[in-house]
Design a protein around this motif. Sequence first.
Motif, short mmCIF file in Angstrom:
data_model
loop_
_atom_site.label_atom_id
_atom_site.label_comp_id
_atom_site.label_asym_id
_atom_site.label_seq_id
_atom_site.Cartn_x
_atom_site.Cartn_y
_atom_site.Cartn_z
N ARG A 1 0.81 -1.33 -0.11
CA ARG A 1 -0.05 -0.01 -0.25
C ARG A 1 0.89 1.41 -0.08
NH1 ARG A 1 -2.08 -3.52 3.90
NH2 ARG A 1 -1.16 -2.36 5.80
N ILE A 2 1.05 2.28 -0.39
CA ILE A 2 1.73 3.29 -1.05
C ILE A 2 0.90 4.70 -1.30
CG2 ILE A 2 2.94 4.46 -3.30
CD1 ILE A 2 4.88 2.06 -3.04
N ALA A 3 1.05 5.81 -0.90
CA ALA A 3 0.17 6.62 -0.80
C ALA A 3 1.18 7.88 -1.65
CB ALA A 3 -0.33 7.59 0.38
N LEU A 4 1.02 9.01 -2.69
CA LEU A 4 1.55 9.84 -2.56
C LEU A 4 0.47 10.97 -2.38
CD1 LEU A 4 1.98 7.34 -4.56
CD2 LEU A 4 3.30 9.16 -6.17
N VAL A 5 0.90 11.68 -1.30
CA VAL A 5 0.41 13.14 -1.61
C VAL A 5 1.19 14.44 -2.17
CG1 VAL A 5 0.10 14.30 0.39
CG2 VAL A 5 -0.11 12.15 0.79
N CYS A 6 0.13 15.26 -2.45
CA CYS A 6 0.77 16.41 -3.28
C CYS A 6 -0.08 17.59 -3.15
CB CYS A 6 0.92 16.15 -4.57
SG CYS A 6 1.79 17.74 -5.45
N ASN A 7 0.19 19.31 -3.12
CA ASN A 7 -1.46 20.00 -3.47
C ASN A 7 -1.05 20.20 -4.74
OD1 ASN A 7 0.52 21.16 -5.08
ND2 ASN A 7 1.13 22.87 -4.32
N THR A 8 -1.17 19.40 -5.36
CA THR A 8 -2.22 19.02 -6.49
C THR A 8 -2.51 17.70 -7.12
OG1 THR A 8 -0.45 19.75 -8.82
CG2 THR A 8 -1.92 21.52 -7.90
N ALA A 9 -3.47 16.79 -7.89
CA ALA A 9 -3.43 15.78 -8.14
C ALA A 9 -3.01 15.89 -9.58
CB ALA A 9 -4.91 14.78 -8.62
N TRP A 10 -3.16 16.98 -10.17
CA TRP A 10 -2.79 16.93 -11.19
C TRP A 10 -1.26 17.12 -11.46
CZ3 TRP A 10 1.20 21.38 -13.73
CH2 TRP A 10 1.36 20.72 -15.09
N ALA A 11 -0.39 17.71 -10.20
CA ALA A 11 0.91 17.36 -10.74
C ALA A 11 0.66 15.69 -10.40
CB ALA A 11 2.22 18.24 -9.73
N ILE A 12 0.67 15.15 -9.35
CA ILE A 12 0.43 13.89 -9.34
C ILE A 12 0.65 13.27 -11.25
CG2 ILE A 12 0.41 11.58 -8.52
CD1 ILE A 12 0.20 13.30 -6.16
N TYR A 13 -0.58 13.86 -11.61
CA TYR A 13 -0.42 12.48 -12.85
C TYR A 13 -0.04 12.87 -13.91
CZ TYR A 13 -3.16 11.53 -17.37
OH TYR A 13 -4.08 10.85 -18.56
N THR A 14 0.39 14.36 -13.93
CA THR A 14 1.31 14.60 -15.02
C THR A 14 2.86 14.67 -14.79
OG1 THR A 14 0.28 16.57 -15.14
CG2 THR A 14 1.96 17.07 -16.29
N TYR A 15 3.09 14.37 -13.41
CA TYR A 15 4.95 14.15 -13.70
C TYR A 15 4.98 12.98 -13.23
CZ TYR A 15 4.60 19.49 -13.42
OH TYR A 15 4.41 20.51 -13.76
N ARG A 16 4.50 11.95 -12.62
CA ARG A 16 4.66 10.52 -12.47
C ARG A 16 3.93 9.61 -12.56
NH1 ARG A 16 4.03 14.68 -7.72
NH2 ARG A 16 6.52 15.79 -7.69
N ARG A 17 3.17 9.81 -13.94
CA ARG A 17 2.18 8.77 -14.22
C ARG A 17 3.41 7.25 -14.25
NH1 ARG A 17 0.03 12.07 -17.48
NH2 ARG A 17 0.83 11.72 -19.49
N GLY A 18 5.06 7.33 -15.27
CA GLY A 18 5.76 6.56 -15.49
C GLY A 18 5.12 5.89 -14.10
N LEU A 19 5.61 6.47 -13.06
CA LEU A 19 5.60 5.59 -11.49
C LEU A 19 4.39 4.91 -11.75
CD1 LEU A 19 7.51 5.15 -8.50
CD2 LEU A 19 6.06 7.51 -8.22
N LEU A 20 3.42 5.12 -11.40
CA LEU A 20 2.05 5.10 -10.98
C LEU A 20 1.62 4.37 -11.96
CD1 LEU A 20 -0.52 8.36 -11.09
CD2 LEU A 20 0.46 7.03 -8.75
N ARG A 21 1.61 3.74 -13.58
CA ARG A 21 1.85 2.74 -13.91
C ARG A 21 2.54 1.73 -13.49
NH1 ARG A 21 1.72 6.27 -18.64
NH2 ARG A 21 3.99 6.16 -18.53
N MET A 22 3.92 1.24 -13.24
CA MET A 22 4.29 0.59 -12.79
C MET A 22 3.64 -0.20 -11.52
SD MET A 22 7.02 -0.38 -10.26
CE MET A 22 7.80 1.28 -9.64
N LEU A 23 3.52 0.70 -10.69
CA LEU A 23 3.04 0.72 -9.12
C LEU A 23 1.76 -0.27 -9.35
CD1 LEU A 23 4.00 3.86 -7.28
CD2 LEU A 23 5.08 1.67 -6.45
N THR A 24 1.19 0.28 -10.13
CA THR A 24 -0.51 -0.36 -10.18
C THR A 24 -0.44 -1.39 -11.01
OG1 THR A 24 -0.86 0.67 -12.30
CG2 THR A 24 -1.53 1.84 -10.28
N GLU A 25 0.53 -1.97 -12.84
CA GLU A 25 0.99 -2.49 -13.35
C GLU A 25 1.14 -4.10 -12.20
OE1 GLU A 25 3.06 -1.46 -16.10
OE2 GLU A 25 2.04 -0.62 -16.75
N ARG A 26 2.10 -3.99 -11.03
CA ARG A 26 2.65 -5.24 -10.39
C ARG A 26 1.77 -5.08 -9.30
NH1 ARG A 26 8.84 -4.90 -11.79
NH2 ARG A 26 9.27 -4.44 -13.80
N GLY A 27 0.47 -5.01 -8.92
CA GLY A 27 -0.64 -5.52 -7.74
C GLY A 27 -0.42 -4.12 -6.90
#
Length: 379
Positions: free
Chosen positions: A9-35
Amino acid sequence: MTKEKSSLRIALVCNTAWAIYTYRRGLLRMLTERGAQVTIIAPRDRTFEPLMEMGCRCVELPVASKGTDPRDDLKTLAALYREYRATRPHIVFHYTIKPNIYGSLAAMLARVPSIAVTTGLGYVFIQKSRTAQVAKRLYRFAFRFPREIWFLNQDDHAAFVHENLLAHPDRARRLHGEGVDLDEFAFEPLPVREDFVFILIGRLLWDKGVAEYVEAARRLKARFPHARFQLLGPVGVDNPSAISRTDVAQWEAENIVEYLGEAHDVRPLVAAADCVVLPSYREGVPRTLMEASAMGRPIVATDVPGCREVVAHGENGLLCEVKSADSLAQALERMMTLPAEERAAMAQRGREKVAREFDEKNVVERYKGTIHAITGISL
């Protein structure tokens, strides 16, 4: 025994969801693809939906980015504490000032391991206000608690050391920018046409050097009628340095700049430009410049922390003095009047530099290694 990665279980916290979606999509893809179970905690915006489509859980967070009322900040702290107590993430990554400060405290209180990622020091190290001094004191206290503190450039790390803001200097780490997807931001040849298009991309903040850009444009348009100056990004954002839509409308009325609004996908607009400009007062490592260089666009930026990580003067762009419309205008004129083959060579060198130094794959590997070291879970 290594724990099952599906239980991570991993949490990412930011002052905008937009920044997480825009800048860290590669990280999110890796995490979700690996369960992994990924929770995004941020103020609600239009990116909640695409984040959920990626398989992330989204939790709305109250953050008063512009505000200085302690009651608002206590609401942020309390909301994060309740979330961490309820869901018990194995590790939390905090980005931007208030999540870094109040998230680190909430994680400590909830006994959850956390990492603080300083994505850029912003107004805290640009302004000399009382608010900035309070923010530094809060940083000094809160940064006792994260397992690691990541800096995107050497200057920001040095600033924290100089101001004695790190209770545990050995926990500081360098993350060389947050990376760019080289396949998504593919090289595009420079346009061949009469007009010469400059574009500034980002949240429209005075601290991004927008006033200097507009003043430089005002001077150059009188002498170079074929020069066009574009602005792309949100106005009136929740930031002490925000520019209003009224300001932008005035510049449009004077026929100085073209305001392009916001874009889900910046690539067509970067491809249509001849040069990407960022006269910022200070950055972490600006994603827009990494993306521009990856696509083969020469850059004009200020010689400040963050920008000079991406721009090697005379190689893949030009650096100018900070807060100087004169210096910026000279750099823009020089870029515009360079022979086409010299700009093309800059473009090629920019792509090579990003591939060498800022490939997102390396950043994702860094996250994987840190997650394993702290949680014992392999991805």
